[in-house]
Design an enzyme around this catalytic site. Structure first.
Site, short mmCIF file in Angstrom:
data_model
loop_
_atom_site.label_atom_id
_atom_site.label_comp_id
_atom_site.label_asym_id
_atom_site.label_seq_id
_atom_site.Cartn_x
_atom_site.Cartn_y
_atom_site.Cartn_z
N ARG A 20 0.85 -1.21 0.00
CA ARG A 20 0.00 0.00 0.00
C ARG A 20 0.88 1.26 0.00
NH1 ARG A 20 -3.19 -3.79 -0.45
NH2 ARG A 20 -4.64 -4.51 1.15
N GLU B 37 -13.18 -15.36 9.69
CA GLU B 37 -13.14 -14.78 8.34
C GLU B 37 -12.81 -15.82 7.27
OE1 GLU B 37 -10.50 -11.43 7.80
OE2 GLU B 37 -11.10 -11.16 5.72
N LYS C 247 -16.96 -12.68 9.43
CA LYS C 247 -16.46 -11.68 8.47
C LYS C 247 -16.31 -12.36 7.11
CE LYS C 247 -12.69 -8.53 7.46
NZ LYS C 247 -11.90 -7.43 7.97
N SER D 285 -14.10 -6.03 2.29
CA SER D 285 -14.37 -5.39 0.98
C SER D 285 -13.73 -6.17 -0.16
CB SER D 285 -13.96 -3.92 0.98
OG SER D 285 -12.59 -3.73 1.24
N GLY D 286 -12.61 -6.80 0.07
CA GLY D 286 -12.09 -7.80 -0.87
C GLY D 286 -11.62 -7.36 -2.24
N GLY D 287 -11.56 -6.04 -2.49
CA GLY D 287 -11.17 -5.58 -3.82
C GLY D 287 -12.29 -4.82 -4.52
N ARG E 29 -9.33 -1.97 2.67
CA ARG E 29 -9.11 -1.08 1.52
C ARG E 29 -10.24 -0.10 1.29
NH1 ARG E 29 -7.67 -6.13 -2.17
NH2 ARG E 29 -8.79 -7.09 -0.43
P1 13P Z 1 -10.38 -5.63 2.75
O1 13P Z 1 -11.64 -4.92 3.18
O2 13P Z 1 -9.36 -4.72 2.14
O3 13P Z 1 -10.67 -6.86 1.96
O4 13P Z 1 -9.65 -6.11 4.08
C1 13P Z 1 -10.39 -6.65 5.08
C2 13P Z 1 -9.58 -7.64 5.81
O5 13P Z 1 -9.42 -7.54 7.02
C3 13P Z 1 -9.00 -8.76 5.09
O6 13P Z 1 -8.56 -9.72 5.99
#
Ligand code: 13P
Length: 338
Positions: free
Chosen positions: A31, A175, A220, A262-264, A293
């Site tokens: 990042r 998650e 999550k 959010s995953g991208g 992100r």
């Molecule tokens: P993102 O929302 O960027 O996907 O990150 C969340 C997260 O904690 C991934 O493990």
């Protein structure tokens, strides 16, 4: 002392969500590379302190997921970053997994490691102020993937982690991420729905076997979306409908909250999808955000490693956090973005 039920409920308080600021040193370096900033312990601390001192922390952020390093860092005035977070009313948590490592015999698949010594580490993190933890497993869709072995191994790891957390009085964020990104993520939304259901079903079976208290955990997950390289895109309504159908089928109502990654997705997609689900459906659990992100991208770009940009970067973060806070109540609209 709060019980894990109290902590889990506070983590998904109405109109608030989680800030995922737990990027590992390797991930935050990527990042920082994108804004041409050196990645050092000091720059990571400065950047994260900037986020934790933002106004929106009090209103829209119920908890912050930290990387282990941050638990030990102090801000510019000597205050521990954990104390800065607590002073805003948000709960500090910590990522405890050691990352997704190649799964032997299964090219292209991973299993998340970090169980060895976890009981001792959890006791230490609790002493340092963490009241919840996070463990991320990654499942990818592609040629022959996921394999049953990858689904099973990752679900088992999540359940063993969750049981250890609860034993330590720490709320586990569970998650299981069905990844939407990656070079060959060409799957469509229905493939994502099918794999997400399979993975969630395996995870809840393992959680049951491990005697995990569902009222003392937060899920999550990914949203049900097409892969990044799938030509057939999905509307906001379709994502909301297919995501809700998946969770209604697989997630027991005893789970207090689902906090999406959010995953991208772009910032706006992540907000619009969350809003659509909360606006149109009657749900047994709180649905909110746990974005990395999609909460930080605009602030990171504005900050660019320069202290003179701190106020502007905080404003960018405040805006995104507030928009997602509204989406968590189904009260966001595109017109609020200008
Ligand atoms: P993102 O929302 O960027 O996907 O990150 C969340 C997260 O904690 C991934 O493990």
């Amino acid at each position: 002392m709060s019980t894990i039920h109290d902590i889990a409920s506070a983590m998904v308080k109405q109109g608030q969500g989680l800030l995922a600021a737990d990027e590992s040193t390797g991930t935050i370096k990527k990042r920082f590379d994108s804004i041409h900033v050196d990645c050092t312990a000091a720059s990571r601390c400065e950047y994260r302190e900037m986020l934790f001192r933002s106004d929106a922390m009090k209103e829209a952020v119920s908890g912050v997921i930290l990387f282990e390093e941050t638990l030990n860092q102090t801000g510019s005035d000597g205050t521990r970053l954990v104390d800065l977070i607590t002073a805003t009313g948000a709960i500090p948590g910590v990522k405890v997994d050691k990352g997704a490592k190649p799964l032997a015999g299964h090219p292209g698949e991973t299993v998340t490691e970090g169980l060895d010594g976890l009981r001792e580490r959890l006791a230490e993190y609790h002493d340092k102020g963490a009241r919840f933890a996070k463990w991320r497993s990654v499942i990818s869709i592609g040629d022959g993937r996921p394999s049953w072995n990858a689904v099973k191994a990752n679900a088992h790891g999540l359940a063993r982690y969750a049981a250890l957390c609860q034993e330590a009085g720490i709320v586990p964020i569970v998650e299981p991420e069905v990844a939407m990104d990656g070079p060959d993520a060409k799957h469509d939304i229905d493939q994502c729905a099918e794999v997400s259901r399979w993975v969630l079903s395996a995870v809840f079976n393992e959680l049951y076997d491990a005697k995990v208290d569902l009222e003392g955990m937060i899920l999550k997950p990914n949203m049900v979306v097409p892969g990044q390289h799938c030509a057939k895109r999905a509307s906001i309504e379709e994502v909301a409908e297919k995501t809700i159908a998946c969770f209604k089928a697989e997630v027991p109502a005893a789970v207090p909250g689902i906090a999406f990654l959010s995953g991208g997705q772009t910032d706006l997609e992540a907000t619009a999808h969350l809003n659509a689900m909360n606006a149109a459906y009657d749900l047994p659990w709180v649905l909110t955000f746990s974005y990395g992100r999609a909460l930080q991208a605009s602030a990171l770009k504005t900050w660019c490693g320069k202290s003179e940009n701190t106020a502007a970067a905080q404003k960018a973060f405040d805006h995104r956090a507030r928009m997602n806070g509204l989406a968590a109540c189904g009260k966001w609209s595109d017109s609020l973005e200008v």
